[in-house]
Motif scaffolding. Structure first.
Motif, PDB file in Angstrom:
ATOM      1  N   LEU A   1       0.781  -1.228   0.000  1.00 29.12           N
ATOM      2  CA  LEU A   1       0.000   0.000   0.000  1.00 29.12           C
ATOM      3  C   LEU A   1       0.816   1.283   0.000  1.00 29.12           C
TER       4      LEU A   1
ATOM      5  N   PHE B   1       0.788   5.146  -0.885  1.00 31.59           N
ATOM      6  CA  PHE B   1      -0.542   5.747  -0.975  1.00 31.59           C
ATOM      7  C   PHE B   1      -1.258   5.824   0.375  1.00 31.59           C
ATOM      8  N   TYR B   2      -0.816   5.028   1.339  1.00 33.76           N
ATOM      9  CA  TYR B   2      -1.443   5.026   2.662  1.00 33.76           C
ATOM     10  C   TYR B   2      -0.352   4.943   3.729  1.00 33.76           C
TER      11      TYR B   2
ATOM     12  N   SER C   1      -8.801   4.967   5.623  1.00 39.41           N
ATOM     13  CA  SER C   1      -9.403   4.206   4.532  1.00 39.41           C
ATOM     14  C   SER C   1      -9.797   2.810   4.976  1.00 39.41           C
TER      15      SER C   1
ATOM     16  N   LYS D   1      -2.763  -8.391  -3.426  1.00 39.16           N
ATOM     17  CA  LYS D   1      -2.995  -7.163  -4.178  1.00 39.16           C
ATOM     18  C   LYS D   1      -4.388  -7.165  -4.799  1.00 39.16           C
TER      19      LYS D   1
ATOM     20  N   THR E   1      -7.289  -4.524  -3.792  1.00 41.43           N
ATOM     21  CA  THR E   1      -7.809  -3.667  -4.863  1.00 41.43           C
ATOM     22  C   THR E   1      -9.321  -3.813  -4.970  1.00 41.43           C
TER      23      THR E   1
ATOM     24  N   LEU F   1      -8.881  -0.348  -2.164  1.00 44.72           N
ATOM     25  CA  LEU F   1      -7.619   0.297  -1.849  1.00 44.72           C
ATOM     26  C   LEU F   1      -6.732   0.361  -3.088  1.00 44.72           C
ATOM     27  N   HIS F   2      -5.850   1.357  -3.106  1.00 47.96           N
ATOM     28  CA  HIS F   2      -4.952   1.562  -4.234  1.00 47.96           C
ATOM     29  C   HIS F   2      -3.587   0.965  -3.899  1.00 47.96           C
ATOM     30  N   CYS F   3      -3.201  -0.076  -4.602  1.00 50.30           N
ATOM     31  CA  CYS F   3      -1.920  -0.748  -4.337  1.00 50.30           C
ATOM     32  C   CYS F   3      -0.843  -0.232  -5.285  1.00 50.30           C
ATOM     33  N   ASN F   4       0.412  -0.288  -4.819  1.00 52.20           N
ATOM     34  CA  ASN F   4       1.515   0.083  -5.693  1.00 52.20           C
ATOM     35  C   ASN F   4       1.792  -1.048  -6.680  1.00 52.20           C
ATOM     36  N   ASN F   5       2.564  -0.742  -7.702  1.00 55.00           N
ATOM     37  CA  ASN F   5       2.825  -1.720  -8.763  1.00 55.00           C
ATOM     38  C   ASN F   5       4.170  -2.409  -8.629  1.00 55.00           C
TER      39      ASN F   5
END
Length: 682
Positions: free
Chosen positions: A27, A30-31, A51, A248, A252, A256-260
Motif C-alpha cells: 500500500l 498511498f497510505y 481508509s 494485491k 484492490t 484500496l490503491h496498491c503500488n505496482n
C-alpha cells in the motif's frame, strides 16, 4: 489516508508484524499503515482520515471485550462513512454474525453472537483439526482455489470457514479451501468451503479471511517452537508470488490503491552504523575513551557491547564495512546484533559507496564549526529506529559525549511514534534523532529548566531550517501545529483556492482558522524521550520529515516544484531541491543556537518566534469538558507550556468573560484540537 491495524488485547504479536509488513509492502506510498489500540479508536477522530481498519490474527474474545465501547464507531465507519474493514483469521471471526469455534472441545470451545455482523452468517472453525494457541501444531499450508480456477498455498492456523457464504446476496467469495474441511460449512451441497469473502456493508465493505494470506513465509522461522514444521515454509515459499498477487487483487477489490512494484519491496537487511566527526575530533576521542572504560568485551578484533535490548559489534575502521555488512545480511532487523563502525584518524570518513543516499561530507560542510549538537554523526542507510535504538539501550547512549550525537537513517524498518505506533520510514522521509543534555537549572540565571519547552523549540528549529534553507524558501507554506508537529499546506487546497505564495508566503495569505484542518497536512512529527542521567536531563529528539516522499500527504520538494511553477511565470530564479544533508545540518545549527538561548534567557526569548510560525494565533476552540465553552487561544504558559485560552462571551469572537483556561492534549494525534483537557484557572 491511514490504514490502521488494531494492536491490543487478544492480538498475536506475530500477526501484527506480518500484517503491517505485508500491507506496507503493498500500500505504500498511498497510505500510512500504523498500529492503534482501542483507546485511540474510542477517543480520537480517526474515521475521517482512515481508509481501512484492520483486525489481525489472535483471539477473538478479547477483541469483543476490549473494543466493546467502539463497536458503534466501527460499524458507522463502514456502513455509513464508506470505510473498509479487514479481518484476518481471528479478525475474520470477530466480524461475523456468530462464532462457532471448536464445538464440543471443553478446552477450546468458543460459541456466541458477535456485534459487527459484517458477514451475516457463522464463522466456523478451526477448518482443519490440530489447532493450539501460541503454537505451530495446527499450522498448515492451505490450498486455496480462486474463482478463475487457479490455486495457491498460504499459511493457515486455526481460521474459520464462512458457512453458507454463497447464499448471502451481499457476500462475494474470493477464495475457497480446495481441500476437505474438518467442520461442516454448508447444508446439502458438495461445494467448497469459503476461505476469503468480501461483504458489502451499507456504503462500505469488509474483507474477511480464514487463513493468513498476509503472512510472509520468510518470517515464519519459529526456532523456539518444537511444533514448527519447516516443510510448511518450503511449500509456502513456492507460492510466494501467487500470495502477493492474491493480496494485491483482494485489496484492490476492497477499494484500496496498491503500488505496482510490490514484488520488489521485500523487507531490507540492516546496514552498518557509521560514526563520524569531521569538524571537531574531540567528541570522537571522548567516545573512544568512554568505550574503553565501559564493560564492553574485545574479541577477535571486534568490541562487543551488550546493551539493554540489543547487542552491538563495534569496529574501529571503515575498511571493516564488508565484514560488518555480511553479519547483517538477511537477518531479522530487530533481533540481529547491530554493527557500528567508528572513524579513525587514518580513515575519518566512509567511502560514498557505503552511503549512496547520504553525503556525509556535505552534512559537515553545512554544519557550523561551533555547533555542538550533531557534531558527532551516526549514520546508517537502513536502520531499525533512530529513536528506539538509543532509548532502549542507555548503555550505548551513555558512551556518546553530552549534546553531540545525531543519529540519521535513510530507511527505518521499525520506526516508533507516539502511542507505540510502528511503521516503515521509506526513502525520502528523513529520520533523525538528536541527543541533547540539559542541566537542571540555567548556569546563567539559576532558574529551573522547563524541559517541556524543548519539544516546541526543536520543531521551531526545524521550521527555521526549512524557511531559511535558501532565498525564496520563506514562501514554503509550513507551520507548527502545537505542540511539536510540522504541517504543510495541501497542494489541492492551494490549487482550489488559487493561492499565490511567491514573494508573500503565508504572511500574505491568511488561512481562515476554520480551514486549518482541510488546508494543512502533517509532514513531520517529533517524539521526545526524556530520562535523568548524571544529575541532568537526557533528551532524545526523534523526528521524521517528508523531504521527497509524497505519500500519503506532501513533501518539501513537492512544494519546491510548485513554487518554481510560480517563479517561472514571473521569470524568477528557480529554487533548488532540498538536500537532506544540508537540511539536517541547518536543523542542528538552529537547534544548538535556540537551546543555548533558552538556557540563558528562558522561554521569553523564543516564544515570539514560535507564535509567528504556529497555526493557532486567535484560534477558537470548544472546551467539551466545560459545557462546550468557546474560548480563544492567546499563547502558552511559561512554566509548563500549556495553552492559554480566554473564554469568549456568547455570540462574539472578540469579547471575553474574564475566565481563563489552561489546555493540554490527551494523546490526540489525528485532528487539530479535538480531545483537549482543560483546567479553569481564573
Amino acid at each position: 489516508m491511514n490504514v490502521l491495524v488494531y494492536n491490543g488485547p487478544g492480538v498475536s504479536p506475530d500477526s501484527v508484524k506480518h500484517t503491517v509488513i505485508t500491507l506496507r509492502r503493498l500500500l505504500e506510498p498511498f497510505y500510512a499503515v500504523s498500529t492503534v489500540n482501542a483507546k485511540v479508536l474510542q477517543t480520537e477522530p480517526w474515521a475521517g482520515k482512515t481508509s481501512a481498519l484492520v483486525f489481525p490474527g489472535g483471539a477473538d474474545l478479547p477483541y469483543t471485550k476490549e473494543c466493546a465501547a467502539v463497536m458503534p464507531q466501527i460499524k458507522k465507519f463502514v456502513s455509513k462513512q464508506g470505510g473498509s474493514f479487514i479481518g484476518f483469521c481471528a479478525g475474520g471471526y470477530f466480524a461475523t454474525d456468530r462464532v462457532e469455534f471448536a464445538l464440543g472441545d471443553p478446552m477450546l470451545e468458543v460459541v456466541g453472537k458477535r456485534e459487527l455482523k459484517f458477514f451475516p452468517g457463522a464463522g466456523r472453525g478451526p477448518a482443519f483439526h490440530g489447532f493450539k494457541y501460541n503454537s505451530e501444531a495446527g499450522a498448515h499450508a492451505a490450498r486455496l482455489r480462486l474463482p478463475n480456477g487457479e490455486e495457491f498455498k498460504t499459511y493457515y492456523n486455526g481460521g474459520c470457514v464462512f458457512a453458507d457464504a454463497e447464499k448471502y446476496d451481499n457476500v462475494e467469495v474470493l477464495a475457497h479451501y480446495s481441500e476437505p474441511l474438518d467442520v461442516p460449512f454448508t447444508e446439502g451441497s458438495s461445494k467448497l468451503g469459503a476461505a476469503v469473502v468480501l461483504c458489502q456493508v451499507g456504503k462500505g465493505r469488509a474483507l474477511l479471511t480464514g487463513p493468513h494470506p498476509e503472512y510472509v513465509p520468510q518470517l515464519l522461522q519459529r526456532r523456539h517452537d518444537h511444533d514448527y514444521n519447516s516443510s510448511i515454509v518450503d511449500a509456502l515459499m513456492e507460492h510466494e508470488s501467487a500470495r502477493l498477487k492474491f493480496m494485491k487483487d483482494i485489496l484492490t477489490k476492497l477499494g484500496l490503491h496498491c503500488n505496482n512494484d510490490f514484488a520488489d519491496r521485500a523487507a531490507p537487511s540492516l546496514t552498518p552504523l557509521m560514526v563520524v566527526a569531521l569538524n571537531n575530533p574531540e567528541p570522537l576521542k571522548k567516545l573512544e575513551q568512554n568505550l574503553k572504560e565501559s564493560d564492553a568485551k574485545y574479541e577477535n578484533g571486534v568490541t562487543i557491547l551488550e546493551g539493554e535490548t540489543d547487542t552491538f559489534r563495534i569496529y574501529n575502521s571503515f575498511d571493516q564495512y564488508d565484514k560488518a555488512s555480511a553479519e547483517l545480511l538477511d537477518q531479522e532487523p530487530d533481533d540481529v546484533a547491530k554493527s557500528i563502525l567508528i572513524a579513525s584518524a587514518n580513515d575519518p570518513c566512509p567511502s560514498s559507496k557505503f552511503t549512496p543516499n547520504f553525503d556525509i561530507q556535505k552534512y559537515f560542510q553545512h554544519l557550523n564549526a561551533q555547533t555542538s549538537v550533531g557534531s558527532l554523526l551516526m549514520y546508517g542507510e537502513i536502520i531499525t529506529s533512530s529513536s528506539a535504538l538509543l532509548n532502549n539501550n542507555k548503555k550505548l547512549l551513555s558512551l556518546f559525549p553530552d549534546t553531540s550525537m545525531l543519529h540519521i537513517g535513510t530507511i527505518q524498518v521499525s520506526g516508533r511514534g507516539r502511542g507505540g505506533n510502528v511503521w516503515v520510514n521509506p526513502k525520502g522521509v528523513s529520520a533523525s534523532t538528536a541527543c541533547v543534555n540539559l542541566p537542571l537549572s540555567s548556569p546563567k540565571t539559576g532558574r529551573p529548566t522547563s524541559i517541556v519547552f524543548v519539544q516546541y523549540l526543536a520543531m521551531l528549529a526545524y521550521c527555521k531550517a526549512i524557511l531559511g534553507y535558501a532565498p525564496g524558501f520563506e514562501d514554503i507554506p509550513v507551520r507548527i501545529k502545537w505542540p511539536n508537529d510540522l504541517y504543510a499546506m495541501k497542494p489541492d487546497y492551494y490549487r482550489d483556492k488559487n493561492i499565490r505564495l511567491t514573494g508573500k508566503g503565508l504572511e500574505g495569505n491568511k488561512i481562515p482558522l476554520n480551514d486549518i484542518e482541510p488546508a494543512f497536512a502533517k509532514t513531520s512529527g517529533l517524539l521526545v524521550n526524556t530520562s535523568f542521567y548524571n544529575n541532568s536531563y537526557s533528551l532524545l529528539l526523534g523526528c521524521g520529515l517528508n523531504v521527497s516522499h509524497d505519500g500519503p500527504t506532501t513533501s518539501l520538494n513537492s512544494w519546491v516544484r510548485i513554487l518554481n511553477q510560480e517563479r517561472e511565470m514571473f521569470h524568477m530564479p528557480l529554487l533548488p531541491l532540498v538536500e537532506v544533508e544540508k537540511l539536517q545540518a541547518l536543523y542542528m545549527n538552529n537547534l544548538d543556537f535556540i537551546l543555548k538561548e533558552f538556557l540563558d534567557y528562558g522561554a521569553d526569548r523564543m516564544l515570539p518566534e514560535y507564535y509567528k510560525l504556529w497555526l493557532h494565533t486567535d484560534q477558537i476552540v470548544t472546551l467539551t469538558d466545560h459545557q462546550n465553552t468557546r474560548a480563544k487561544l492567546v499563547g502558552i504558559t511559561k512554566d509548563y507550556g500549556l495553552l492559554i485560552a480566554k473564554e469568549l462571551i456568547s455570540g462574539t469572537n472578540t469579547q471575553f468573560t474574564g475566565n481563563i483556561y489552561h489546555l493540554q492534549p490527551d494523546g490526540n494525534t489525528f485532528d487539530i484540537f479535538k480531545g483537549l483537557i482543560s483546567k479553569k484557572v481564573t
